[in-house]
Design a protein around this motif. Structure first.
Motif, PDB file in Angstrom:
ATOM      1  N   TYR A 165       5.875 -12.200  -5.047  1.00 48.68           N
ATOM      2  CA  TYR A 165       4.993 -13.312  -5.365  1.00 48.68           C
ATOM      3  C   TYR A 165       5.081 -13.660  -4.422  1.00 48.68           C
ATOM      4  O   TYR A 165       6.072 -14.086  -3.524  1.00 48.68           O
ATOM      5  N   PHE A 166       3.819 -14.372  -3.877  1.00 48.13           N
ATOM      6  CA  PHE A 166       3.637 -15.340  -2.794  1.00 48.13           C
ATOM      7  C   PHE A 166       3.154 -16.680  -2.761  1.00 48.13           C
ATOM      8  O   PHE A 166       2.468 -17.247  -3.258  1.00 48.13           O
ATOM      9  N   GLY A 167       4.074 -17.171  -1.340  1.00 46.93           N
ATOM     10  CA  GLY A 167       3.895 -18.907  -1.927  1.00 46.93           C
ATOM     11  C   GLY A 167       4.304 -19.853  -3.111  1.00 46.93           C
ATOM     12  O   GLY A 167       4.912 -19.442  -3.579  1.00 46.93           O
ATOM     13  N   ASP A 168       4.593 -21.099  -2.706  1.00 41.25           N
ATOM     14  CA  ASP A 168       5.754 -22.242  -3.177  1.00 41.25           C
ATOM     15  C   ASP A 168       5.267 -21.999  -5.424  1.00 41.25           C
ATOM     16  O   ASP A 168       5.721 -21.759  -5.882  1.00 41.25           O
ATOM     17  N   LEU A 223       0.787 -18.458  -5.205  1.00 39.15           N
ATOM     18  CA  LEU A 223      -0.922 -18.320  -5.044  1.00 39.15           C
ATOM     19  C   LEU A 223      -1.357 -17.135  -5.509  1.00 39.15           C
ATOM     20  O   LEU A 223      -2.686 -16.715  -5.806  1.00 39.15           O
ATOM     21  N   LEU A 224      -0.688 -16.328  -4.780  1.00 40.32           N
ATOM     22  CA  LEU A 224      -1.211 -14.884  -4.948  1.00 40.32           C
ATOM     23  C   LEU A 224       0.386 -13.688  -5.365  1.00 40.32           C
ATOM     24  O   LEU A 224       1.461 -14.414  -5.299  1.00 40.32           O
ATOM     25  N   VAL A 225       0.291 -13.327  -6.259  1.00 41.06           N
ATOM     26  CA  VAL A 225       1.516 -12.088  -6.796  1.00 41.06           C
ATOM     27  C   VAL A 225       0.163 -10.603  -6.696  1.00 41.06           C
ATOM     28  O   VAL A 225      -0.959 -10.890  -6.839  1.00 41.06           O
ATOM     29  N   ALA A 226       1.391  -9.517  -6.315  1.00 40.66           N
ATOM     30  CA  ALA A 226       0.992  -8.533  -6.505  1.00 40.66           C
ATOM     31  C   ALA A 226       1.575  -7.493  -7.559  1.00 40.66           C
ATOM     32  O   ALA A 226       3.330  -7.840  -7.127  1.00 40.66           O
ATOM     33  N   GLU A 227       1.708  -6.443  -6.852  1.00 35.69           N
ATOM     34  CA  GLU A 227       2.865  -4.628  -8.084  1.00 35.69           C
ATOM     35  C   GLU A 227       2.264  -3.594  -6.831  1.00 35.69           C
ATOM     36  O   GLU A 227       0.999  -3.281  -6.216  1.00 35.69           O
ATOM     37  N   VAL A 228       3.445  -3.653  -6.409  1.00 40.24           N
ATOM     38  CA  VAL A 228       3.527  -1.879  -6.394  1.00 40.24           C
ATOM     39  C   VAL A 228       3.449  -1.008  -6.860  1.00 40.24           C
ATOM     40  O   VAL A 228       4.115  -1.442  -7.939  1.00 40.24           O
ATOM     41  N   VAL A 229       2.224  -0.101  -6.437  1.00 38.03           N
ATOM     42  CA  VAL A 229       2.013   0.566  -7.605  1.00 38.03           C
ATOM     43  C   VAL A 229       2.011   1.991  -7.152  1.00 38.03           C
ATOM     44  O   VAL A 229       1.963   2.988  -7.901  1.00 38.03           O
ATOM     45  N   ASP A 230       2.464   2.412  -5.896  1.00 37.37           N
ATOM     46  CA  ASP A 230       2.651   3.791  -5.329  1.00 37.37           C
ATOM     47  C   ASP A 230       3.769   3.221  -3.958  1.00 37.37           C
ATOM     48  O   ASP A 230       3.509   2.310  -3.092  1.00 37.37           O
ATOM     49  N   ASN A 231       4.370   5.095  -3.155  1.00 37.47           N
ATOM     50  CA  ASN A 231       5.256   4.805  -2.045  1.00 37.47           C
ATOM     51  C   ASN A 231       4.039   5.918  -1.474  1.00 37.47           C
ATOM     52  O   ASN A 231       3.876   6.671  -2.085  1.00 37.47           O
ATOM     53  N   THR A 232       3.678   5.302  -0.522  1.00 42.76           N
ATOM     54  CA  THR A 232       3.283   6.233   1.025  1.00 42.76           C
ATOM     55  C   THR A 232       3.719   6.699   1.635  1.00 42.76           C
ATOM     56  O   THR A 232       3.706   7.952   1.928  1.00 42.76           O
ATOM     57  N   THR A 233       5.091   5.917   2.579  1.00 45.75           N
ATOM     58  CA  THR A 233       5.766   6.771   3.331  1.00 45.75           C
ATOM     59  C   THR A 233       6.811   5.681   2.603  1.00 45.75           C
ATOM     60  O   THR A 233       7.548   5.309   2.435  1.00 45.75           O
ATOM     61  N   SER A 234       8.188   6.063   3.804  1.00 43.27           N
ATOM     62  CA  SER A 234       9.336   5.414   3.859  1.00 43.27           C
ATOM     63  C   SER A 234       9.209   3.851   3.880  1.00 43.27           C
ATOM     64  O   SER A 234       9.791   3.337   2.981  1.00 43.27           O
ATOM     65  N   ARG A 235       8.779   3.001   4.626  1.00 40.99           N
ATOM     66  CA  ARG A 235       8.314   2.103   4.392  1.00 40.99           C
ATOM     67  C   ARG A 235       7.514   1.496   4.007  1.00 40.99           C
ATOM     68  O   ARG A 235       6.623  -0.394   3.736  1.00 40.99           O
ATOM     69  N   GLY A 236       5.444   2.410   3.547  1.00 41.09           N
ATOM     70  CA  GLY A 236       4.658   2.223   3.047  1.00 41.09           C
ATOM     71  C   GLY A 236       4.283   2.541   1.113  1.00 41.09           C
ATOM     72  O   GLY A 236       5.016   3.191   0.964  1.00 41.09           O
ATOM     73  N   ARG A 237       3.643   1.323   0.690  1.00 36.74           N
ATOM     74  CA  ARG A 237       3.238   1.792  -1.045  1.00 36.74           C
ATOM     75  C   ARG A 237       1.995   0.960  -0.724  1.00 36.74           C
ATOM     76  O   ARG A 237       1.238   0.625   0.462  1.00 36.74           O
ATOM     77  N   PHE A 255      -9.915 -15.231  -2.470  1.00 36.62           N
ATOM     78  CA  PHE A 255      -8.680 -14.677  -1.950  1.00 36.62           C
ATOM     79  C   PHE A 255      -8.456 -14.628  -0.196  1.00 36.62           C
ATOM     80  O   PHE A 255      -7.668 -14.662  -0.782  1.00 36.62           O
ATOM     81  N   ARG A 256      -9.174 -14.586  -0.295  1.00 41.71           N
ATOM     82  CA  ARG A 256      -9.078 -14.098   1.269  1.00 41.71           C
ATOM     83  C   ARG A 256      -8.692 -15.407   2.431  1.00 41.71           C
ATOM     84  O   ARG A 256      -7.919 -15.343   2.882  1.00 41.71           O
ATOM     85  N   LYS A 257      -8.991 -16.464   1.281  1.00 48.52           N
ATOM     86  CA  LYS A 257      -9.254 -18.379   1.525  1.00 48.52           C
ATOM     87  C   LYS A 257      -7.441 -18.264   1.411  1.00 48.52           C
ATOM     88  O   LYS A 257      -6.527 -18.660   2.166  1.00 48.52           O
ATOM     89  N   ASN A 258      -6.888 -17.160   0.678  1.00 52.69           N
ATOM     90  CA  ASN A 258      -5.078 -17.346   0.323  1.00 52.69           C
ATOM     91  C   ASN A 258      -4.734 -16.822   0.896  1.00 52.69           C
ATOM     92  O   ASN A 258      -3.655 -16.444   1.384  1.00 52.69           O
ATOM     93  N   ILE A 259      -5.748 -15.950   1.336  1.00 52.55           N
ATOM     94  CA  ILE A 259      -4.332 -15.095   2.235  1.00 52.55           C
ATOM     95  C   ILE A 259      -3.829 -15.861   3.740  1.00 52.55           C
ATOM     96  O   ILE A 259      -3.423 -16.042   4.115  1.00 52.55           O
ATOM     97  N   GLU A 260      -5.293 -16.329   4.260  1.00 53.50           N
ATOM     98  CA  GLU A 260      -5.993 -17.068   5.142  1.00 53.50           C
ATOM     99  C   GLU A 260      -4.557 -18.243   5.435  1.00 53.50           C
ATOM    100  O   GLU A 260      -3.773 -18.503   5.952  1.00 53.50           O
ATOM    101  N   ILE A 261      -4.190 -18.408   4.194  1.00 51.88           N
ATOM    102  CA  ILE A 261      -3.753 -19.771   3.730  1.00 51.88           C
ATOM    103  C   ILE A 261      -1.826 -18.805   3.751  1.00 51.88           C
ATOM    104  O   ILE A 261      -0.659 -19.666   4.145  1.00 51.88           O
ATOM    105  N   LEU A 262      -1.843 -18.450   3.336  1.00 56.37           N
ATOM    106  CA  LEU A 262      -0.219 -17.733   3.154  1.00 56.37           C
ATOM    107  C   LEU A 262       0.366 -17.096   4.405  1.00 56.37           C
ATOM    108  O   LEU A 262       1.001 -16.634   4.788  1.00 56.37           O
ATOM    109  N   GLY A 263      -0.819 -15.979   5.344  1.00 50.60           N
ATOM    110  CA  GLY A 263      -0.345 -14.869   5.995  1.00 50.60           C
ATOM    111  C   GLY A 263      -0.625 -16.173   7.363  1.00 50.60           C
ATOM    112  O   GLY A 263      -0.505 -16.972   7.679  1.00 50.60           O
TER     113      GLY A 263
END
Length: 349
Positions: free
Chosen positions: A111-114, A117-131, A144-152
């Motif tokens: 969950y991202f933002g107070d 604002l955005l919610v994500a689900e982990v769907v795969d492992n790619t490397t030791s730190r990668g998902r 969506f891009r605007k929210n990334i801009e706000i949170l990122g």
């Protein structure tokens, strides 16, 4: 060449954690390949080395706010998610790095933002730190891009040991950035101010813009002593026909062609035609340039001062000559030049 040949001692005090006050007032070391001479200048002095019909090749990629902080469902643990690249726009699938990785498993929700604002689900492992994660978002791509801009956050490199600020949003971006897709700035381009660009234009210098979306692979450490065994991550690049024409015209008329940064250099060297001219391309490159290497397009180069044993230092050594460049780095340490992304610049002619 061996990895250990690119070691040098760099005091921590020379790692730049902030940009110079003015973009074009960083220091500039000028290396003359023909004479071996080294000059110490200010970046705006670059004006004196270029003339009418010379060409500068700029990377117009744009850095997006790739570092997000979220919370894991149930435990509420704080998780850093570093967006690497979008895999599927419709499904909002992204290739990311997570930290701390051991806590993030497939199926977890983040969950991202107070107000989530955005919610994500982990769907795969790619490397030791990668998902691979999927953002659960029903709005438009623009929202969506605007929210990334706000949170990122501006994705400052980890060696800059401070939080990103509003100033970084502007300064960790070139003034000619256009096409979003980079997770790190093409740092040689950070030294160009609007005034300097205008003065170069008035002098008759042409600009050819290419796009290479800088990925974290650019900074991945080399872990093999034998450089022929190192594999670069691939990065997307685009060269329009217009840019290729500007560059090829300058090559034909024997004008100076300057690659601004290692990313511009990698892009153009990945699109060389059989008669050693630049061709239009929209592709991915994993080209690794290290000495000895025969360059086809640029005859001069602007770059920053890079980390020991990095692929970036290897490329610069291939262009300027190994002994000459490694000696110049010793001089840079002695003369207290500032290193890395926010550091000083080098012109090789």
């Amino acid at each position: 060449m061996k990895l250990s040949q690119f070691k040098f001692n760099l005091p921590d005090s020379l790692v730049a954690s902030n940009p110079s006050e003015q973009r074009d007032e960083a220091r500039l070391m000028v290396l003359h390949k023909d004479t071996g001479k080294i000059e110490h200048k200010i970046f705006k002095d670059i004006l004196g080395y270029f003339d009418d019909k010379d060409v500068m090749i700029l990377n117009n990629t744009k850095v997006f706010p790739a570092r997000l902080y979220g919370n894991k469902e149930k435990t509420g643990a704080t998780i850093e998610v570093f967006l690497l690249r979008e895999l599927n726009k419709e499904l909002r699938l992204w290739d990311v790095l997570v930290d701390p990785a051991r806590k993030i498993r497939v199926g977890n929700k983040l969950y991202f933002g107070d107000d989530d604002l955005l919610v994500a689900e982990v769907v795969d492992n790619t490397t030791s730190r990668g998902r691979t994660i999927r953002f659960l978002f029903d709005g438009t791509d623009e929202e969506f891009r605007k929210n990334i801009e706000i949170l990122g956050e501006t994705p400052l490199p980890k060696y800059i040991k401070r939080k990103a600020t509003a100033q970084d949003k502007e300064r960790y971006q070139t003034i000619f950035a256009k096409h979003e897709g980079a997770v790190a700035a093409p740092t040689a381009g950070l030294h160009f101010s609007r005034e300097l660009m205008k003065r170069l234009e008035l002098k008759g210098v042409d600009f050819a813009e290419v796009t290479l979306h800088v990925g974290l692979g650019t900074f991945r450490s080399v872990e093999v002593e034998d450089l022929t065994k190192h594999k670069m991550d691939s990065e997307q690049f685009i060269i329009e026909q217009k840019a290729a024409d500007i560059v090829n015209n300058a090559i034909e008329k024997k004008h100076r062609v300057c690659a601004v940064g290692t990313t511009s250099m990698r892009a153009i060297e990945s699109a060389v035609s059989s008669n050693r001219t630049l061709k239009a391309a929209n592709d991915w490159t994993s080209k690794f340039i290290f000495p000895p290497y025969d360059f086809s397009i640029a005859n001069s180069m602007i770059t920053n001062f890079h980390t020991p044993e990095s692929t970036l230092l290897m490329m610069v050594s291939a262009f300027g000559g190994y002994d000459y460049v490694m000696n110049a780095y010793e001089v840079a340490v002695k003369e207290k030049y500032r290193f890395y992304s926010y550091g000083d610049a080098m012109l090789i002619i």
